[in-house]
Design a protein around this motif. Sequence first.
Motif, PDB file in Angstrom:
ATOM      1  N   ALA A 277      15.802  16.121 -29.454  1.00 13.13           N
ATOM      2  CA  ALA A 277      15.033  15.685 -28.284  1.00 13.13           C
ATOM      3  C   ALA A 277      14.758  16.861 -27.352  1.00 13.13           C
ATOM      4  CB  ALA A 277      15.781  14.583 -27.544  1.00 13.13           C
ATOM      5  N   LEU A 278      15.730  17.735 -27.176  1.00 18.28           N
ATOM      6  CA  LEU A 278      15.532  18.926 -26.338  1.00 18.28           C
ATOM      7  C   LEU A 278      14.475  19.848 -26.945  1.00 18.28           C
ATOM      8  CD1 LEU A 278      19.211  19.789 -25.350  1.00 18.28           C
ATOM      9  CD2 LEU A 278      17.394  18.968 -23.830  1.00 18.28           C
ATOM     10  N   LEU A 279      14.553  20.054 -28.245  1.00 17.66           N
ATOM     11  CA  LEU A 279      13.564  20.913 -28.904  1.00 17.66           C
ATOM     12  C   LEU A 279      12.166  20.298 -28.840  1.00 17.66           C
ATOM     13  CD1 LEU A 279      15.684  22.113 -31.957  1.00 17.66           C
ATOM     14  CD2 LEU A 279      15.042  23.439 -29.927  1.00 17.66           C
ATOM     15  N   ALA A 280      12.077  18.979 -28.957  1.00 12.98           N
ATOM     16  CA  ALA A 280      10.785  18.301 -28.820  1.00 12.98           C
ATOM     17  C   ALA A 280      10.254  18.466 -27.404  1.00 12.98           C
ATOM     18  CB  ALA A 280      10.926  16.827 -29.174  1.00 12.98           C
ATOM     19  N   GLY A 281      11.126  18.355 -26.423  1.00 13.60           N
ATOM     20  CA  GLY A 281      10.734  18.556 -25.025  1.00 13.60           C
ATOM     21  C   GLY A 281      10.233  19.968 -24.770  1.00 13.60           C
ATOM     22  N   ILE A 282      10.901  20.949 -25.342  1.00 13.80           N
ATOM     23  CA  ILE A 282      10.464  22.337 -25.218  1.00 13.80           C
ATOM     24  C   ILE A 282       9.093  22.500 -25.869  1.00 13.80           C
ATOM     25  CG2 ILE A 282      10.911  24.693 -26.039  1.00 13.80           C
ATOM     26  CD1 ILE A 282      13.921  24.080 -25.588  1.00 13.80           C
ATOM     27  N   GLY A 283       8.915  21.903 -27.032  1.00 14.27           N
ATOM     28  CA  GLY A 283       7.618  21.957 -27.710  1.00 14.27           C
ATOM     29  C   GLY A 283       6.516  21.347 -26.858  1.00 14.27           C
ATOM     30  N   CYS A 284       6.801  20.221 -26.229  1.00 18.66           N
ATOM     31  CA  CYS A 284       5.806  19.574 -25.362  1.00 18.66           C
ATOM     32  C   CYS A 284       5.476  20.439 -24.148  1.00 18.66           C
ATOM     33  CB  CYS A 284       6.312  18.204 -24.914  1.00 18.66           C
ATOM     34  SG  CYS A 284       6.351  16.993 -26.251  1.00 18.66           S
ATOM     35  N   MET A 285       6.477  21.054 -23.550  1.00 16.81           N
ATOM     36  CA  MET A 285       6.226  21.940 -22.408  1.00 16.81           C
ATOM     37  C   MET A 285       5.347  23.119 -22.827  1.00 16.81           C
ATOM     38  SD  MET A 285       7.433  21.018 -19.517  1.00 16.81           S
ATOM     39  CE  MET A 285       7.152  19.311 -19.875  1.00 16.81           C
ATOM     40  N   LEU A 286       5.616  23.659 -24.012  1.00 14.41           N
ATOM     41  CA  LEU A 286       4.810  24.784 -24.491  1.00 14.41           C
ATOM     42  C   LEU A 286       3.383  24.356 -24.823  1.00 14.41           C
ATOM     43  CD1 LEU A 286       7.455  26.673 -26.640  1.00 14.41           C
ATOM     44  CD2 LEU A 286       6.548  27.337 -24.408  1.00 14.41           C
ATOM     45  N   LEU A 287       3.213  23.129 -25.318  1.00 14.28           N
ATOM     46  CA  LEU A 287       1.863  22.620 -25.566  1.00 14.28           C
ATOM     47  C   LEU A 287       1.085  22.451 -24.261  1.00 14.28           C
ATOM     48  CD1 LEU A 287       2.461  19.965 -28.374  1.00 14.28           C
ATOM     49  CD2 LEU A 287       1.168  22.116 -28.565  1.00 14.28           C
ATOM     50  N   LEU A 288       1.731  21.910 -23.243  1.00  8.40           N
ATOM     51  CA  LEU A 288       1.084  21.814 -21.920  1.00  8.40           C
ATOM     52  C   LEU A 288       0.748  23.189 -21.377  1.00  8.40           C
ATOM     53  CD1 LEU A 288       3.112  19.042 -20.071  1.00  8.40           C
ATOM     54  CD2 LEU A 288       0.665  19.051 -20.521  1.00  8.40           C
ATOM     55  N   ASP A 289       1.682  24.101 -21.528  1.00  8.18           N
ATOM     56  CA  ASP A 289       1.473  25.468 -21.076  1.00  8.18           C
ATOM     57  C   ASP A 289       0.272  26.087 -21.789  1.00  8.18           C
ATOM     58  OD1 ASP A 289       1.762  28.036 -20.049  1.00  8.18           O
ATOM     59  OD2 ASP A 289       3.459  28.529 -21.333  1.00  8.18           O
ATOM     60  N   HIS A 290       0.199  25.908 -23.087  1.00  9.42           N
ATOM     61  CA  HIS A 290      -0.909  26.458 -23.866  1.00  9.42           C
ATOM     62  C   HIS A 290      -2.242  25.837 -23.453  1.00  9.42           C
ATOM     63  CE1 HIS A 290      -3.611  26.669 -27.385  1.00  9.42           C
ATOM     64  NE2 HIS A 290      -3.180  27.918 -27.424  1.00  9.42           N
ATOM     65  N   ARG A 291      -2.256  24.524 -23.285  1.00  7.43           N
ATOM     66  CA  ARG A 291      -3.496  23.818 -22.962  1.00  7.43           C
ATOM     67  C   ARG A 291      -4.082  24.259 -21.621  1.00  7.43           C
ATOM     68  NH1 ARG A 291      -7.411  22.198 -20.991  1.00  7.43           N
ATOM     69  NH2 ARG A 291      -8.374  20.163 -21.074  1.00  7.43           N
ATOM     70  N   PHE A 292      -3.214  24.436 -20.613  1.00  6.49           N
ATOM     71  CA  PHE A 292      -3.686  24.759 -19.267  1.00  6.49           C
ATOM     72  C   PHE A 292      -3.428  26.206 -18.860  1.00  6.49           C
ATOM     73  CE2 PHE A 292      -2.988  20.144 -19.261  1.00  6.49           C
ATOM     74  CZ  PHE A 292      -4.259  19.734 -18.910  1.00  6.49           C
ATOM     75  N   ARG A 293      -2.847  27.006 -19.772  1.00  3.71           N
ATOM     76  CA  ARG A 293      -2.576  28.422 -19.513  1.00  3.71           C
ATOM     77  C   ARG A 293      -1.815  28.601 -18.193  1.00  3.71           C
ATOM     78  NH1 ARG A 293      -4.317  29.284 -24.036  1.00  3.71           N
ATOM     79  NH2 ARG A 293      -6.413  29.599 -24.782  1.00  3.71           N
ATOM     80  N   LEU A 294      -0.645  27.976 -18.130  1.00  9.29           N
ATOM     81  CA  LEU A 294       0.110  27.932 -16.890  1.00  9.29           C
ATOM     82  C   LEU A 294       1.188  29.013 -16.779  1.00  9.29           C
ATOM     83  CD1 LEU A 294       0.610  24.079 -16.705  1.00  9.29           C
ATOM     84  CD2 LEU A 294      -0.943  25.464 -15.313  1.00  9.29           C
TER      85      LEU A 294
END
Length: 121
Positions: A8-25
């Motif tokens: 679950a933690l690794l999935a959460g990290i993956g989701c944060m990185l996907l958001l980061d990638h999408r919006f270049r944050l």
Amino acid sequence: MGFVYLAALLAGIGCMLLLDHRFRLFFWHDAKAAAIVTAVGLVFLLGWDLAGIGLGIFLRGEGAIATGILLAPELPLEEPVFLLFLVLCTMVLYTGTRRILERRVQTQVAPGSSERERENA
């Protein structure tokens, strides 16, 4: 069930990185600065945890969803992964909120205002 929490933690990290990638944050905005902030945050929080463990404040709880693997006494494998998630989540939220607020200020400036008025807004 011993790897549910870690997964679950690794999935959460993956989701944060996907958001980061999408919006270049964060990482996709400035990878070098993001790596430094992430490393400093992770080291600080691990130091905080180790100090708490050394003082007997933080104790590892038993859980069926945890791996049971310890990196040090009272420091489970999941803890540094959670701290990494915490740093990433904090920085994505911070940079995203900052961007939203900056755009909000820009749109509140009247379209017909002068350049000086825009700079002072």
